[in-house]
Design a protein around this motif. Structure first.
Motif, PDB file in Angstrom:
ATOM      1  N   UNK B 208       0.816  -1.219   0.000  1.00 35.10           N
ATOM      2  CA  UNK B 208       0.000   0.000   0.000  1.00 35.10           C
ATOM      3  C   UNK B 208       0.847   1.264   0.000  1.00 35.10           C
ATOM      4  N   UNK B 209       2.088   1.145   0.464  1.00 38.44           N
ATOM      5  CA  UNK B 209       2.949   2.317   0.602  1.00 38.44           C
ATOM      6  C   UNK B 209       3.792   2.608  -0.638  1.00 38.44           C
ATOM      7  N   UNK B 210       3.781   1.702  -1.623  1.00 43.94           N
ATOM      8  CA  UNK B 210       4.666   1.889  -2.777  1.00 43.94           C
ATOM      9  C   UNK B 210       4.057   2.890  -3.752  1.00 43.94           C
ATOM     10  N   UNK B 211       4.818   3.960  -4.026  1.00 45.80           N
ATOM     11  CA  UNK B 211       4.258   5.045  -4.827  1.00 45.80           C
ATOM     12  C   UNK B 211       4.229   4.748  -6.316  1.00 45.80           C
ATOM     13  N   UNK B 341      13.437   2.180  -2.224  1.00 48.17           N
ATOM     14  CA  UNK B 341      14.306   1.937  -1.073  1.00 48.17           C
ATOM     15  C   UNK B 341      14.702   3.252  -0.394  1.00 48.17           C
ATOM     16  N   UNK B 342      14.877   4.313  -1.188  1.00 45.73           N
ATOM     17  CA  UNK B 342      15.200   5.618  -0.606  1.00 45.73           C
ATOM     18  C   UNK B 342      14.028   6.138   0.235  1.00 45.73           C
ATOM     19  N   UNK B 343      12.820   5.992  -0.284  1.00 45.33           N
ATOM     20  CA  UNK B 343      11.628   6.408   0.458  1.00 45.33           C
ATOM     21  C   UNK B 343      11.492   5.666   1.778  1.00 45.33           C
ATOM     22  N   UNK B 344      11.788   4.365   1.747  1.00 42.21           N
ATOM     23  CA  UNK B 344      11.653   3.561   2.956  1.00 42.21           C
ATOM     24  C   UNK B 344      12.605   4.042   4.031  1.00 42.21           C
ATOM     25  N   UNK B 345      13.824   4.407   3.595  1.00 44.38           N
ATOM     26  CA  UNK B 345      14.829   4.810   4.578  1.00 44.38           C
ATOM     27  C   UNK B 345      14.465   6.112   5.256  1.00 44.38           C
ATOM     28  N   UNK B 346      13.748   6.975   4.526  1.00 43.45           N
ATOM     29  CA  UNK B 346      13.390   8.249   5.132  1.00 43.45           C
ATOM     30  C   UNK B 346      12.180   8.120   6.052  1.00 43.45           C
ATOM     31  N   UNK B 347      11.515   6.980   5.999  1.00 46.22           N
ATOM     32  CA  UNK B 347      10.315   6.806   6.842  1.00 46.22           C
ATOM     33  C   UNK B 347      10.695   6.621   8.312  1.00 46.22           C
TER      34      UNK B 347
END
Lengths: 347, 347
Positions: B208-211, B341-347
Motif C-alpha cells: 500500500x505504501x509503494x508510490x 528503497x530511498x523512500x523507505x529509509x526516510x520513513x
C-alpha cells in the motif's frame, strides 16, 4: 436410515436450491433422512413447491424441519459470528450431529464458518492437530477424482499437519471413493525429492515413514489433473489458490466457447452437432457430482459444498455425507491417526 | 540493431526448433540480430535447412553463430552445473550480455539453470533482493496478459521481496505491454485485507505504501484469468504451482475435446464447422505468443521460455527480449527500486 442435517440457509442460492436438493435427496436416495435446518417459515414456503414429494418423504419419515432462529450473513466474520450467533442454522445443524440426532452435516455456507462451527461444537478427533478441507477435483479419468487437502482451513502449516492430511485423505479415498490403494502426492515444484519450499522439504521424509499411506513422492502442478494420484497434500493457502485458479480457468474456457460458438450460422450448427461433447465437458469439469468437500479431522461427517451450489450439488453433497457416515470415516481416521502417532512415539 | 543471444541448446526441442525460430526472427523482426550460441556443428547442420533465409540474414549482419563447447543436460543439478560447466551454451550466451556483445538473452533451457547463470554472470540490479521469474499468462481479455511473479525462482520469500516483485512487474507491464497504469494484486485466499497467510498479511500493508505501483489489494485464484489485474505477486512456490496447474488443466481440456470430437461422423462434422473456434481457443490458451517469462531483477534482458518451446515460441521470445532491451527494462527497474528503497529509509 442415515440422517443428514442440511443447512437450508447457507450459500448464494439458499434456501431455494438447498431445499429443492434436500427434497430430491429425500425422494431418491436410499435410506436417507434429510433434516432441513433454518428459518422455518422460509423452508416451509420452499417445501410447498413440491407438495407430492414432500408428503411422501414426510410420511416415510425421511424429511424433517428443525428450526434455527438466526442466519449467518456473508459479511459476518466467520469464526467470530458462529460464536456470537449461537442459534444460526450452521450451529443448530452441527449440534444435531454432536447430540447423535444426525449422522452427517451438509452446508453450502461459508467454509470458514462451517469449519469454525465444527471445531467449536464437535471438537477434533483425538490426536488430530488440525482438521482440513479436502476439495474433490475432477481429473482426466472420470472415475478417479482427486482429493486436494488442505483446501483452505489452515494457512500456515507445519509438516506434522500435512502428514496427517495425507493420512486422513487416504482414509476418505478408500472409504468413500473405494480406491483400494490411494496414491498420495506432496504438491511441490518438481518431482525430485529435493525440490520444494521449506515446508514441503520437511514433510517429504515424514510422509515416507507413514505405514497406512502409499506415498508416491512430489507431484507438480502439471500432474494434478492427470488422474495419476488420489490424494495431494499442501498447506491451505496453496490448496485454496490452486483450487480457485483451476475453477477460474475452467470458467474462462466455458465463457470463451459459449461466446465463440454463437458467432455465425456455421458455428451454431457446429455447436449443435457437438452438443454432446460440450455437455460432457461441462459435466467433467463440474465438481458438483463429486459431492462437495469433506472437512476431515472432526468427529462427524461434515460436508462443505460450493457457495454457488445448485439443487444438484446439494443432492450429491447429501449423498457424500451419507457415504462418509455409513463408511465410518471418523472411526477410520481416529484409528489411522492413533496408529501413526503411536508408531512415532516408539521411534 | 538489437542483438539477441539465443541459447541454441536449451529445451526439449533443441537445437531443431530453436535454430528454426532464431532464423525466423532474424528474417522477420525489424532491427534484430540473432546470435545462436551452442555446439557449432549442430547449429550449422540446422541452419543448412534454410539456406536462402540464412544467406540473406547473414549478409545483412542479422545472424551469427557463437560456439559453446558444453551443454547442460536435463538431469544436471541446475545451480551446481552452471558453475561447473563454465562453457555451457547458457553461460556463453549470458557472458555476451555481460560483455555488451548482446542486448538480450533467450533460452528454453532449465529455468533454474538460467536464473543461476544470470545471477552468477550478471549479478543483480542494485538494491534488488532477489530476481524473480515473471510468467506471462493469457486472460479472458486477449490483449491483456497477466504477469505472475515469482513463478519459481524463489521458494520461501520475505515480504520485502514480494514488494520488489510488484515494482519490477509493474515496470515490465508498462515498458513492454504498454499498460499505462498496471494494476497490481497480491495473490491470497480472499479479497478482504485481512485474509491470507503470514507472508501475504505482512506484504499487504507494505504494498500500500509503494508510490510507483497501483496496488488493488488481494486477488483470489478466481480472479487470475479474469483480466482485471496486470501484475499478481506471490512467492515462487505458489506461483510455480499455480502456473503448472493451469497448464495442466488447459491440456486436460484440449485432450478431452480432441478425444470426444472424433467419436462418430456427426461430431467430426461439428468439429470441422467449429475449427475456427478451437483454433482460436488453442491460441488464446497458448502462452507462446506472449514471448516467454522475463527474469526480472538482473541487469540484462533475460527471457526464459517453456522447455517444450517450438520455433513459434522462440520467435516470440526473441521479440520479447528485443522489446525488453529496447525499452530499457533494466534501467527502469533500477530507478523504481532505488526510489522505493530511498523512500523507505526516510520513513
Amino acid at each position: 436410515m442415515t440422517r443428514i442435517a442440511l443447512d437450508a440457509m447457507g450459500g448464494d442460492n439458499a434456501p431455494v436450491e438447498i431445499v429443492r436438493g434436500g427434497v430430491e435427496a429425500a425422494e431418491k436416495l436410499e435410506d436417507v433422512k434429510v433434516i432441513l435446518v433454518g428459518i422455518q417459515a422460509q423452508i416451509e414456503a420452499e417445501l410447498a413447491k413440491y407438495p407430492k414429494a414432500v408428503e411422501t418423504a414426510r410420511k416415510a419419515g425421511r424429511l424433517e424441519v428443525v428450526p434455527a432462529s438466526e442466519v449467518l450473513e456473508m459479511d459476518d466474520e466467520p469464526a467470530k459470528s458462529v460464536r456470537a450467533k449461537k442459534d444460526c442454522s450452521i450451529n443448530v445443524a452441527m449440534r444435531l450431529v454432536k447430540d447423535g440426532k444426525a449422522d452427517a452435516f451438509v452446508s453450502a455456507g461459508n467454509s470458514g464458518a462451517v469449519s469454525a462451527s465444527a471445531i467449536f461444537n464437535l471438537g477434533r478427533i483425538r490426536g488430530v492437530h488440525r482438521p482440513a478441507i479436502a476439495a474433490v477435483l475432477p481429473t482426466r479419468r472420470p472415475i478417479r477424482p482427486l482429493l486436494l487437502l488442505d483446501a483452505g482451513a489452515n494457512m500456515d502449516c507445519h509438516a506434522d499437519w500435512l502428514v496427517q492430511f495425507a493420512i486422513m485423505g487416504s482414509v476418505y479415498s478408500r472409504a468413500v471413493f473405494k480406491r483400494t490403494k490411494p496414491l498420495v502426492g506432496l504438491l511441490s515444484i518438481g518431482t525430485e525429492d529435493c525440490k520444494g519450499n521449506e515446508l514441503s522439504k520437511e514433510t517429504f521424509p515424514l510422509l515416507k515413514e507413514v505405514k497406512t499411506i502409499d506415498f508416491r513422492g512430489n507431484v507438480e502442478g502439471h500432474d494434478v489433473f492427470q488422474g495419476q494420484t488420489d490424494v495431494v497434500v499442501c498447506d491451505g493457502f496453496v490448496g485454496n489458490v490452486v483450487l480457485k485458479t483451476a475453477e477460474s480457468l475452467a470458467h474462462a474456457v466455458g465463457y470463451f466457447l459459449k461466446r465463440e460458438c454463437f458467432r455465425g450460422v456455421t458455428r451454431i450448427l457446429g455447436a449443435m452437432l457437438l452438443k454432446g461433447v460440450f455437455k460432457s465437458l461441462k459435466q467433467q469439469l463440474d465438481p458438483d457430482i463429486y459431492g462437495g468437500a469433506p472437512l476431515l479431522g472432526v468427529p462427524g461427517a461434515v460436508i462443505i459444498t460450493h457457495g454457488s451450489s445448485t439443487h444438484k450439488a446439494i443432492f450429491y453433497a447429501v449423498k457424500a455425507g451419507a457415504n462418509a457416515a455409513r463408511n465410518d470415516v471418523t472411526g477410520l481416521i481416529a484409528r489411522d491417526i492413533a496408529e501413526y502417532e503411536a508408531n512415532r512415539k516408539t521411534l
